[in-house]
Design a protein around this motif. Structure first.
Motif, PDB file in Angstrom:
ATOM      1  N   THR A 157     -81.580-146.903  16.007  1.00  0.00           N
ATOM      2  CA  THR A 157     -81.308-145.654  16.518  1.00  0.00           C
ATOM      3  C   THR A 157     -81.356-145.655  18.148  1.00  0.00           C
ATOM      4  OG1 THR A 157     -83.754-145.326  16.813  1.00  0.00           O
ATOM      5  CG2 THR A 157     -82.640-144.285  14.780  1.00  0.00           C
ATOM      6  N   THR A 158     -80.617-144.873  18.511  1.00  0.00           N
ATOM      7  CA  THR A 158     -80.533-144.762  20.194  1.00  0.00           C
ATOM      8  C   THR A 158     -81.747-144.288  20.902  1.00  0.00           C
ATOM      9  OG1 THR A 158     -79.506-142.510  20.051  1.00  0.00           O
ATOM     10  CG2 THR A 158     -77.841-144.332  20.000  1.00  0.00           C
ATOM     11  N   HIS A 159     -82.707-143.504  20.308  1.00  0.00           N
ATOM     12  CA  HIS A 159     -83.797-142.737  20.814  1.00  0.00           C
ATOM     13  C   HIS A 159     -85.039-143.133  20.088  1.00  0.00           C
ATOM     14  CE1 HIS A 159     -81.015-141.441  24.143  1.00  0.00           C
ATOM     15  NE2 HIS A 159     -80.379-140.873  23.174  1.00  0.00           N
ATOM     16  N   GLY A 160     -85.030-143.938  19.200  1.00  0.00           N
ATOM     17  CA  GLY A 160     -86.369-143.850  18.259  1.00  0.00           C
ATOM     18  C   GLY A 160     -86.180-142.955  17.238  1.00  0.00           C
ATOM     19  N   ILE A 161     -86.940-143.037  16.228  1.00  0.00           N
ATOM     20  CA  ILE A 161     -87.094-142.023  15.178  1.00  0.00           C
ATOM     21  C   ILE A 161     -88.376-142.184  14.476  1.00  0.00           C
ATOM     22  CG2 ILE A 161     -86.231-143.692  13.514  1.00  0.00           C
ATOM     23  CD1 ILE A 161     -84.841-141.655  11.917  1.00  0.00           C
ATOM     24  N   SER A 162     -88.893-140.841  14.162  1.00  0.00           N
ATOM     25  CA  SER A 162     -90.380-140.655  13.531  1.00  0.00           C
ATOM     26  C   SER A 162     -90.092-141.054  12.063  1.00  0.00           C
ATOM     27  CB  SER A 162     -90.636-139.299  13.551  1.00  0.00           C
ATOM     28  OG  SER A 162     -89.984-138.502  12.937  1.00  0.00           O
ATOM     29  N   PHE A 163     -91.207-141.158  11.437  1.00  0.00           N
ATOM     30  CA  PHE A 163     -91.227-141.649   9.815  1.00  0.00           C
ATOM     31  C   PHE A 163     -90.636-140.649   9.193  1.00  0.00           C
ATOM     32  CE2 PHE A 163     -93.465-141.542   5.884  1.00  0.00           C
ATOM     33  CZ  PHE A 163     -93.035-142.660   5.262  1.00  0.00           C
ATOM     34  N   ILE A 164     -90.915-139.439   9.249  1.00  0.00           N
ATOM     35  CA  ILE A 164     -90.507-138.221   8.427  1.00  0.00           C
ATOM     36  C   ILE A 164     -88.926-138.138   8.635  1.00  0.00           C
ATOM     37  CG2 ILE A 164     -91.085-136.616  10.427  1.00  0.00           C
ATOM     38  CD1 ILE A 164     -90.967-135.970   6.468  1.00  0.00           C
ATOM     39  N   ASP A 165     -88.469-138.459   9.675  1.00  0.00           N
ATOM     40  CA  ASP A 165     -87.172-138.026  10.000  1.00  0.00           C
ATOM     41  C   ASP A 165     -86.522-139.262   9.325  1.00  0.00           C
ATOM     42  OD1 ASP A 165     -87.325-135.699  11.076  1.00  0.00           O
ATOM     43  OD2 ASP A 165     -87.354-136.729  13.234  1.00  0.00           O
ATOM     44  N   ALA A 166     -86.838-140.632   9.402  1.00  0.00           N
ATOM     45  CA  ALA A 166     -86.439-141.823   8.872  1.00  0.00           C
ATOM     46  C   ALA A 166     -86.471-141.779   7.264  1.00  0.00           C
ATOM     47  CB  ALA A 166     -87.313-143.028   9.167  1.00  0.00           C
ATOM     48  N   LEU A 167     -87.493-141.213   6.665  1.00  0.00           N
ATOM     49  CA  LEU A 167     -87.805-141.167   5.378  1.00  0.00           C
ATOM     50  C   LEU A 167     -86.701-139.890   4.821  1.00  0.00           C
ATOM     51  CD1 LEU A 167     -89.007-141.778   2.607  1.00  0.00           C
ATOM     52  CD2 LEU A 167     -90.730-140.106   3.168  1.00  0.00           C
ATOM     53  N   PHE A 168     -86.528-138.824   5.416  1.00  0.00           N
ATOM     54  CA  PHE A 168     -85.684-137.884   5.283  1.00  0.00           C
ATOM     55  C   PHE A 168     -84.215-138.198   5.136  1.00  0.00           C
ATOM     56  CE2 PHE A 168     -83.036-133.948   5.393  1.00  0.00           C
ATOM     57  CZ  PHE A 168     -83.842-133.167   4.921  1.00  0.00           C
ATOM     58  N   THR A 169     -83.796-138.761   6.056  1.00  0.00           N
ATOM     59  CA  THR A 169     -82.610-139.435   6.268  1.00  0.00           C
ATOM     60  C   THR A 169     -82.159-140.590   5.073  1.00  0.00           C
ATOM     61  OG1 THR A 169     -82.451-139.184   8.578  1.00  0.00           O
ATOM     62  CG2 THR A 169     -80.774-140.673   7.922  1.00  0.00           C
ATOM     63  N   SER A 170     -83.285-141.221   4.887  1.00  0.00           N
ATOM     64  CA  SER A 170     -83.094-142.446   3.933  1.00  0.00           C
ATOM     65  C   SER A 170     -82.937-141.630   2.486  1.00  0.00           C
ATOM     66  CB  SER A 170     -84.241-143.321   3.856  1.00  0.00           C
ATOM     67  OG  SER A 170     -84.105-144.153   2.970  1.00  0.00           O
ATOM     68  N   ILE A 171     -83.662-140.653   2.157  1.00  0.00           N
ATOM     69  CA  ILE A 171     -83.681-140.075   0.857  1.00  0.00           C
ATOM     70  C   ILE A 171     -82.358-139.374   0.770  1.00  0.00           C
ATOM     71  CG2 ILE A 171     -84.922-138.349  -0.728  1.00  0.00           C
ATOM     72  CD1 ILE A 171     -86.444-140.993  -0.646  1.00  0.00           C
ATOM     73  N   SER A 172     -82.145-138.740   1.774  1.00  0.00           N
ATOM     74  CA  SER A 172     -80.728-137.815   1.782  1.00  0.00           C
ATOM     75  C   SER A 172     -79.458-138.862   1.523  1.00  0.00           C
ATOM     76  CB  SER A 172     -80.757-137.062   2.943  1.00  0.00           C
ATOM     77  OG  SER A 172     -79.565-136.313   3.315  1.00  0.00           O
ATOM     78  N   ALA A 173     -79.697-139.955   2.074  1.00  0.00           N
ATOM     79  CA  ALA A 173     -78.470-141.122   1.862  1.00  0.00           C
ATOM     80  C   ALA A 173     -78.555-141.435   0.369  1.00  0.00           C
ATOM     81  CB  ALA A 173     -78.783-142.163   2.879  1.00  0.00           C
ATOM     82  N   VAL A 174     -79.788-142.029   0.066  1.00  0.00           N
ATOM     83  CA  VAL A 174     -79.845-142.735  -1.250  1.00  0.00           C
ATOM     84  C   VAL A 174     -79.578-141.524  -2.292  1.00  0.00           C
ATOM     85  CG1 VAL A 174     -82.240-142.461  -1.877  1.00  0.00           C
ATOM     86  CG2 VAL A 174     -80.983-144.576  -2.430  1.00  0.00           C
ATOM     87  N   CYS A 175     -79.869-140.425  -2.067  1.00  0.00           N
ATOM     88  CA  CYS A 175     -79.764-139.231  -3.308  1.00  0.00           C
ATOM     89  C   CYS A 175     -78.449-138.519  -3.086  1.00  0.00           C
ATOM     90  CB  CYS A 175     -80.970-138.071  -3.001  1.00  0.00           C
ATOM     91  SG  CYS A 175     -82.557-138.847  -3.640  1.00  0.00           S
TER      92      CYS A 175
END
Length: 578
Positions: A157-175
């Motif tokens: 990431t360019t400015h860092g990311i929180s766990f909830i946003d990382a998990l949300f993005t990852s689940i959104s991508a894998v699903c």
């Protein structure tokens, strides 16, 4: 003696694998702040490759397992090719690009080797557990959490990311959903976008299918249990050829995505706003075929640079439709077309002596065609003077067709969906709820479920006890399953809407309902509220996306299904319905 040597080598082998993973994570995930690391990176990885070759050769010598030896041969081949290719690249590259080009070759080879090792590990896990449904669900969950960890690396990431946003993005991508809480274009680096597209690919095809592909490709063979695992995920009833079918699925997917990327590149070649056209083409081809809806533009496909690139939009539409039909349907339809051509030319007859196109394929294709056609006409006439008012006639036709296609689990947008009229928004929700076809990369209750529910209503109205169509009787178990899927979907969506209403007070019911329907059907469309949702609402959407992708009914069957059969029946009694 040989057994002890083999055990020692296996432990050392595992340690070297862990060392390799650590170096790869450090290489891709962290900034090259220490120049000595970058200068000596080539040496470190070269030593690891040589060590891996030595351990693979020793294990090959002392191993008596033929299946393991085949995998070891593949490992040695990839490592040797990587070592030779890196040496050639180092020798013939310019001084300025020498280290960069050599490291690129080494990284590519080691990543491929890592996938082979991961495949071997996963196959061992499949052999330990017998429940295909739990394995399917577990593969998505583990992939989602690994993706979240990778997205939290500094280089992602360019400015860092929180766990909830990382998990949300990852689940959104894998699903393969497409809902985003961060701007994919600006908040993620090239590495972060690469992780997202890899998660989309794994989520679209499935980790079980990838594992089976490598097993078949390297001639390792497959156990009956593994065949059942893959057959359950791919909706294939023929266990004898299920591994070959997995091979065809991966080959077909990659082939379509490559063709799609080439066509996209051709249509966007003259658009100066797109900087890395090759990556843009590959990213959107994979995202479209997997019905994910992720884009490298901040405004999605509504960005001014491509909002009027109608040729590009039609390519995206065809990729979405192919991915949303399902592999069984596509392969069956291609077999029907090839037999039709052969019979017409060779035997000079139109009708085949045997039924090639299955009833399931006919139902899915006809239902899909009706939904796409009706949706296109509906959006054209309702939005011609609203959302599409500033477009040409071709633009209005394209936008109407694109909306009809993307609403059924794709998630791309060529305009702001918040500008739609209320009838159009409700119709989009209806299309999202139906979704794509079974065995495809899309979500929703599926077209076959909607078709069976409709046919059941007609049969009951006619006073028939069963659904009959084209000389076939529909299995009563399929009708029960369709009814269960509809009920479960409404319960999950209703619960999601209710819980988010507790967390959010600033948004209307239609905005929240639209968001939850989109999450459950893995669509990714939004009325613009996803990024500003509270942490509680994000967790609710994560669960809804996950349940929508794996199918709650499949999970319940996997957990509650009993093997024993009963030979008795209870007395029958009627229940008043109306």
């Amino acid at each position: 003696m040989f057994k002890n040597i083999s055990n020692v080598l296996s432990k050392i082998y595992g340690f070297v694998d862990i060392l390799l993973i650590t170096f790869l994570i450090f290489d891709f995930g962290f900034e090259d702040t220490v120049s000595t690391w970058f200068d000596h990176k080539t040496l470190f990885f070269t030593l690891i490759i040589i060590s891996l070759i030595i351990f693979n050769v020793l294990r090959f010598i002392y191993s008596h397992n033929m299946s393991l030896k085949k995998m070891l041969k593949a490992n040695i081949l990839i490592l040797v090719i990587t070592l030779i290719a890196s040496g050639i690249t180092f020798s013939y590259s310019d001084d300025f690009d020498r280290l960069y080009n050599t490291n690129l070759v080494i990284d590519t080879g080691l990543i491929l080797y890592f996938f082979l090792r991961l495949t071997s590990l996963l196959r061992k896990l499949y052999a330990l557990y017998y429940n295909p449904t739990i394995l399917f669900v577990g593969s998505f969950a583990v992939t989602g959490f690994i993706g979240a960890f990778l997205l939290m690396l500094p280089n992602a990431t360019t400015h860092g990311i929180s766990f909830i946003d990382a998990l949300f993005t990852s689940i959104s991508a894998v699903c393969v959903t497409g809902l985003i809480v961060l701007d994919t274009a600006t908040d993620f680096t090239f590495m972060g976008k690469t992780v997202i597209i890899c998660l989309i690919q794994l989520g679209g095809i499935g980790m079980l299918t990838f594992t089976s592909f490598f097993a078949f490709f390297f001639k390792q063979g497959a156990s009956f249990r593994e065949g059942m695992n893959v057959g359950s995920f791919m909706d294939s009833e023929n266990l004898q050829n299920v591994m070959r079918f997995a091979m065809r699925v991966v080959a077909f997917t990659v082939g379509i995505e490559v063709v799609g990327a080439l066509l996209i590149y051709w249509f966007i070649a003259d658009i100066p706003e797109i900087e890395n056209k090759a990556f843009f083409s590959v990213f959107h081809s994979i995202s479209a075929f997997c019905n994910a809806g992720f884009s490298t533009f901040s405004q999605g496909l509504s960005d001014a640079a491509i909002s009027h690139a109608y040729g590009f939009q039609w390519i995206i539409m065809h990729l979405i439709i192919l991915g949303g039909l399902g592999y069984n349907i596509v392969f069956n339809f291609l077999k029907y077309v090839s037999d039709f051509v052969i019979n017409s030319i060779t035997h000079r007859r139109i009708h085949s002596p045997v039924r090639v196109l299955t009833l399931n394929s006919r139902i899915v294709i006809i239902t899909t065609a009706i939904l796409l056609t009706v949706g296109s006409f509906f959006f054209f006439f309702t939005e011609a003077h609203r959302a599409f008012a500033h477009e040409s006639t071709l633009g209005r036709v394209t936008s109407a067709a694109f909306t009809s296609v993307t609403a059924r689990t794709a998630g791309f947008n060529t305009y702001d969906f918040a500008s739609l009229s209320m009838p159009a928004i409700l119709f989009v929700i209806f299309l999202m709820w139906i979704g794509a076809s079974p065995g495809s990369t899309g979500g929703g209750i599926k077209t076959s479920t909607f078709a069976l529910a409709t046919l059941n209503i007609i049969s009951i109205a006619k006073g028939k006890e069963r659904i009959e169509l084209r000389g076939r009787k529909i299995n009563n178990q399929s009708v029960k399953r369709a009814f269960a899927i509809i009920c479960i979907s409404l319960m999950v969506i209703g619960s999601g809407v209710l819980m988010i209403l507790f967390f959010e007070e600033d948004y209307s019911l239609i905005q929240i309902a639209f968001e939850v329907f989109s999450a459950f059907s893995t669509v990714g469309l939004s009325l613009g509220i996803t990024a500003s949702l509270s942490i509680g609402s994000k967790y609710v959407l994560i669960v809804v996306m996950f349940l929508g992708r794996i199918g709650l009914l499949n999970l319940l069957i996997g957990m509650l299904k009993h093997v024993e059969a009963h030979s008795y029946e209870y007395p029958e009694e009627n229940i008043l319905i109306n």
